[in-house]
Write an enzyme that holds these catalytic residues in place. Structure first.
Site, PDB file in Angstrom:
ATOM      1  N   GLU A  65       0.664  -1.233   0.028  1.00  0.00           N
ATOM      2  CA  GLU A  65      -0.051   0.060  -0.244  1.00  0.00           C
ATOM      3  C   GLU A  65       0.837   1.335   0.181  1.00  0.00           C
ATOM      4  OE1 GLU A  65      -3.357   0.127  -0.383  1.00  0.00           O
ATOM      5  OE2 GLU A  65      -3.294  -2.208  -0.597  1.00  0.00           O
TER       6      GLU A  65
ATOM      7  N   HIS B 209       1.666   2.442  -3.473  1.00  0.00           N
ATOM      8  CA  HIS B 209      -0.017   3.341  -4.107  1.00  0.00           C
ATOM      9  C   HIS B 209       0.088   4.586  -3.315  1.00  0.00           C
ATOM     10  CE1 HIS B 209      -1.775  -0.051  -5.796  1.00  0.00           C
ATOM     11  NE2 HIS B 209      -1.826  -0.752  -4.895  1.00  0.00           N
TER      12      HIS B 209
END
Length: 496
Positions: A22, A25
């Site tokens: 994550e 991202h």
């Protein structure tokens, strides 16, 4: 207590892997001006929140992964310039691609760390068969295989596949701290049979002549689980054939791989770290092959037998051992003693994860060579994952896949062995996660990448509602896959 440790280890590892993914991202979203509402660890209600200038950081009650919530992911949000769908398609492509990229890079970096600090366990030759191409070419027991035809080799499966092509090979081996090159040409082997029988009486040796008066190899083409009489040059064996494994004719060089040594790596009662098992009931032990034979004999019941036939000739016969066995042990100080153990206790001691030292000592590359070895190791793993994972969607390779339940057990066992094994498991899982997410399937990053590519090529916006419906369907299909793999994991637990 061990179950609790397994679960805690799994949660810590899983959270780290997801956070790395994550974070990719997150970094690219921020770099391209997309607002990140939240960076969360876990799911469900929050138990901690820290407000940042642009992003809230929170920890949720269920520590199973994490997520970043980007502006514009929710269809109800408008396509503002700082939203995911408000930026150009190529930026959205990179934001989505960054998650798998960071996962894969994390795995590569972990392997660089592992190999630079600890080294790696290379392939070692346990035994060389007399008269084989390996012996005739000069390969020896204890040789460490570094390269084949100039390329690093890490896995016995890969090495076997290369050998079975039948082409002449150049091995680069480590022997007595010196690197030696040896050329070997594989030879076509006989068909081999591994036979397990029950209710046995009698004995066989030499050439196998017949089974129930039928030629041995003819009978084996359609063997049955039935009571048989096996005739050989030196005796007859009677009993029930329970199972037969057949290895067809194939190219071999005539070696056995080393897996673990006969030396204990840690205290496993009644053995101490450094103790070496030299004999069990008179069966001498020098390496992996002998230990496997011992474990097979220990697990045979009183009326069972396990033997190997090479072509038509009996090669190895393993018989059951008594309930109490004599074990000759040499301590780290060189003192030799004989102890008597219950068979079950010896089986338990040899079955403890990490109980025995690996057959090959760690090979630690020097300087920049460590980076090149780590990259080669990671490339091999990534290629294997890329070839194997798609098969699970068609019911193939399921034996190579594990879900959350299996991961708890694997990570728990790694925690018992040590930090190096934990980091290795983390590296393998995070590369798996990165590659899996690149598959062009709805709900995965790969599916979102496909939509971004379509928009880049067509230069037309895709209807967000259509895209969200497709991803929602994909999400539920993936959820079904997770439940299916979990069901397989649970089944494995009950069949052990």
């Amino acid at each position: 207590m061990s179950i609790l440790i397994n679960i805690i280890s799994f949660l810590l590892v899983f959270m780290f892997i997801v956070v790395v993914h994550e974070f990719g991202h997150f970094i690219f979203a921020r770099a391209f001006g997309v607002k990140v509402h939240e960076f969360a660890i876990g799911f469900g209600p929050e138990i901690y929140r820290r407000k940042g200038k642009k992003t809230d950081f929170r920890i949720n009650v269920f520590p199973l992964g994490g997520y970043v919530r980007l502006k514009g992911e929710d269809p109800s949000e408008e396509e503002a310039p700082d939203s995911l769908y408000g930026v150009s398609a190529w930026k959205r492509f990179l934001i989505v691609f960054a998650g798998p990229l960071f996962s894969i890079l994390a795995g590569y970096l972990l392997f660089v760390l592992i190999i630079s600090f600890w080294g790696y366990t290379p392939i070692i030759i346990d035994k060389v068969i007399p008269g084989s191409p390996a012996q005739q070419s000069g390969l020896e027991s204890g040789d460490i295989i570094l390269k084949i035809n100039g390329k690093y080799i890490f896995d016995t499966v890969d090495m076997t596949d290369i050998i079975r092509k039948g082409k002449t090979l150049t091995f680069e081996v480590l022997r007595n701290d010196k690197q030696v090159q040896i050329t070997v040409t594989p030879r076509l082997s006989n068909q081999q049979y591994y036979v397990y029988m029950k209710d046995v009486s009698g004995d066989i040796a030499g050439k196998v002549l017949s089974i129930n008066n039928i030629d041995f190899q003819e009978y084996m083409k359609n063997y049955k689980k039935e009571y048989v009489t096996i005739k050989s040059d030196f005796g007859e064996l009677r009993g029930v054939i329970d199972s037969v494994s057949v290895l067809p004719e194939r190219y071999t060089i005539g070696i056995y791989y080393g897996q673990f040594s006969n030396t204990f790596a840690k205290d496993v009662p009644p053995f101490k770290k450094g103790d070496r098992i030299l004999e069990v009931e008179g069966m001498k032990i020098t390496g992996s092959t002998d230990l496997i034979d011992i474990l097979t004999s220990l697990n045979l019941k009183s009326d069972e037998i396990y033997f190997t036939v090479n072509g038509n000739f009996v090669e190895n016969i393993l018989r059951p051992l008594s309930d109490k066995v004599r074990v000759v042990v040499q301590t780290q100080e060189g003192e030799t003693s004989e102890i008597v153990l219950e068979k079950s206790k010896l089986i338990d001691a040899l079955s403890v994860p990490g109980a025995l030292e690996t057959a090959a000592q760690k090979f630690k590359p020097k300087g920049l060579q460590g980076i090149s070895v780590a990259i080669a190791r990671s490339n091999r793993l990534a290629l294997y994952i890329w070839k194997t994972l798609p098969g699970i969607f068609f019911g193939r390779n399921l034996q190579d896949v594990t879900g959350p339940v299996g991961m708890v057990q694997i990570i728990g066992q790694a925690a018992q062995i040590g930090l190096e094994m934990i980091l290795t498991i983390v590296a393998v899982i995070t590369i798996n996660l990165g590659i899996f997410n690149l598959f062009p399937l709805p709900a995965l990053d790969g599916g979102r990448i496909v939509f971004a590519l379509i928009e880049m090529i067509s230069r037309r916006k895709i209807n967000r509602n259509v895209e969200n419906i497709i991803h929602t369907i994909g999400f539920f299909l993936l959820l079904g896959l997770v439940f299916f793999i979990t069901f397989i994991d649970v089944g494995r637990l009950f069949t052990r």
